[in-house]
Design an enzyme around this catalytic site. Structure first.
Site, PDB file in Angstrom:
ATOM      1  N   ASP A  66       0.876  -1.169   0.000  1.00 45.29           N
ATOM      2  CA  ASP A  66       0.000   0.000   0.000  1.00 45.29           C
ATOM      3  C   ASP A  66       0.920   1.227   0.000  1.00 45.29           C
ATOM      4  OD1 ASP A  66      -1.485   2.226   0.773  1.00 45.29           O
ATOM      5  OD2 ASP A  66      -2.752   1.102   2.168  1.00 45.29           O
ATOM      6  N   VAL A  67       0.900   1.997  -1.097  1.00 42.00           N
ATOM      7  CA  VAL A  67       1.876   3.088  -1.235  1.00 42.00           C
ATOM      8  C   VAL A  67       1.695   4.194  -0.202  1.00 42.00           C
ATOM      9  CG1 VAL A  67       2.282   2.691  -3.705  1.00 42.00           C
ATOM     10  CG2 VAL A  67       0.500   4.332  -2.977  1.00 42.00           C
ATOM     11  N   ASN A  93       2.197   5.779 -10.175  1.00 41.53           N
ATOM     12  CA  ASN A  93       0.896   5.746 -10.857  1.00 41.53           C
ATOM     13  C   ASN A  93      -0.281   5.541  -9.916  1.00 41.53           C
ATOM     14  OD1 ASN A  93      -1.095   5.011 -13.163  1.00 41.53           O
ATOM     15  ND2 ASN A  93      -1.051   3.205 -11.831  1.00 41.53           N
ATOM     16  N   TYR A 166      -9.859  14.685  -4.978  1.00 38.29           N
ATOM     17  CA  TYR A 166      -9.065  14.171  -6.104  1.00 38.29           C
ATOM     18  C   TYR A 166      -8.342  15.312  -6.828  1.00 38.29           C
ATOM     19  CZ  TYR A 166      -7.952  11.575 -10.373  1.00 38.29           C
ATOM     20  OH  TYR A 166      -7.297  10.987 -11.426  1.00 38.29           O
ATOM     21  N   LYS A 170      -4.248  16.052  -7.279  1.00 35.94           N
ATOM     22  CA  LYS A 170      -3.550  16.167  -8.565  1.00 35.94           C
ATOM     23  C   LYS A 170      -2.926  17.550  -8.731  1.00 35.94           C
ATOM     24  CE  LYS A 170      -4.335  11.950  -9.900  1.00 35.94           C
ATOM     25  NZ  LYS A 170      -3.225  10.970 -10.006  1.00 35.94           N
TER      26      LYS A 170
END
Ligand code: BGC
Length: 268
Positions: A66-67, A93, A166, A170
Site C-alpha cells: 500500500d503506497v 501511478n 481528487y 492532482k
C-alpha cells in the site's frame, strides 16, 4: 530507432495491476525494462500483467504494498533491490477516487485520496531517489541516474466539482513534481509527469459504460475518442528513455484535447 530503449533497466510501476498502471507496465516491458508490478489488492490481476511482460522475455515481479504506508513502501523497495540490485525508473501511478459532494465529504474520503495520490508519491519517490543518488549515473545503462514519472491528471489544472479531494491531490502532484525536479536535477535524476485525460479504465467506468454517458464524455474530448491505457504507456516509456534526456520538470497532457476548453469551440 531502437525498439528496446529501456533494455537493462529496472522499473517499478505502482498500481500496475489494472488500468493505466498496467498499460504503463506493459509498455515499459515492451521497451525492454524489467518491471516490478506493484499492487495492493487482486494479486491475480498483477500475476496476469507479470505473465504478459515475461512472455516478451524480460523479467517481471509482482510486489504487494500500500503506497500510502511507509513501512510497506520501504519493504517493497528493499525487496526490489534484493532481487535486481536497484531501480532506474519509478512510475508513481497508484491513484484512486472517493467522490462526494463537498458538504458530505468525510475526512476518511479526503485522507484516503490524499494518502494514496500524493503521500504515496512522496514515499515512493523518496525511496527511489535515495537509491538513484547512491548509485549515480551508469552511462552504459542511461544518461540519467534515474527517472521518476508521476501520473497526474487533467485535473491538475481542470477544477472538478464533486471531486475536490481528487483535484486537490492532482494539483499537489503538479508542484510536487516540479519542486522535486528542481531539487534532484543536480543528481541527474529526471522527474516529469504524464497527465491523462479520460482513459477507459475501471476508475471512470460510469463515464463510458453506457452510450449516453459516453456521448456526454465525448463532448469534453475534441479529438473524439476516449483514451486507452496504451496511449499513456507509450508516453511514459518515451519519458523514461534517453530520447527524453532533456525533458525535465514537465507535465505532458495526454488527453485528446480535454484541456483545450472544448466548450469554447462553439461559444465565448
Ligand atoms: C479521472 C477520471 C476522469 C478523467 C477525466 C481522471 O483523472 O480519474 O475519472 O474520467 O480524469 O475527467
Amino acid at each position: 530507432m531502437d525498439s528496446q530503449p529501456l533494455r537493462g533497466q529496472k522499473a517499478l510501476v505502482t498500481g500496475a495491476n489494472s488500468g493505466i498502471g498496467a498499460g504503463i507496465a506493459r509498455a515499459l516491458g515492451a521497451a525492454g525494462a524489467a518491471v516490478v508490478v506493484n499492487y495492493v489488492s487482486k494479486p491475480e490481476d498483477a500475476a496476469r500483467v507479470v505473465d504478459d511482460i515475461s512472455a516478451n522475455g524480460v523479467d517481471a515481479l509482482a510486489i504487494r504494498a500500500d503506497v500510502s504506508r511507509e513501512a510497506e513502501v520501504e519493504t517493497m523497495f528493499a525487496g526490489m533491490e534484493q532481487a535486481w540490485g536497484g531501480i532506474d525508473i519509478l512510475v508513481n501511478n497508484a491513484g484512486l477516487q472517493r467522490d462526494a459532494v463537498f458538504p458530505e465529504m468525510s475526512l476518511e474520503q479526503w485522507n484516503t485520496v490524499l494518502g494514496v495520490n500524493l503521500t504515496g508519491m512522496f514515499l515512493c519517490a523518496r525511496a527511489a531517489a535515495r537509491r538513484m543518488i547512491r548509485r549515480g549515473v551508469r552511462p552504459e545503462i542511461s544518461r540519467a541516474a534515474g527517472k521518476i514519472i508521476c501520473v497526474s491528471s487533467v485535473h491538475e489544472v481542470i477544477p472538478w466539482a464533486g471531486h475536490v479531494n481528487y483535484a486537490a491531490s492532482k494539483g499537489g502532484v503538479g508542484m510536487f513534481m516540479k519542486s522535486l525536479a528542481q531539487e534532484l536535477a543536480p543528481h541527474r535524476i529526471r522527474v516529469n509527469s504524464v497527465a491523462p485525460g479520460a482513459i477507459m479504465t475501471p476508475i471512470n467506468r460510469e463515464a463510458w459504460s453506457t452510450p449516453e454517458a459516453l456521448a456526454a464524455l465525448l463532448r469534453l474530448i475534441p479529438y473524439g475518442r476516449i483514451g486507452l491505457p496504451e496511449d499513456i504507456g507509450k508516453v511514459a516509456a518515451f519519458l523514461a528513455s534517453d530520447d527524453a534526456d532533456y525533458v525535465h520538470g514537465q507535465t505532458i497532457y495526454v488527453d485528446g484535447g480535454m484541456t483545450l476548453y472544448p466548450e469554447f469551440a462553439h461559444g465565448g
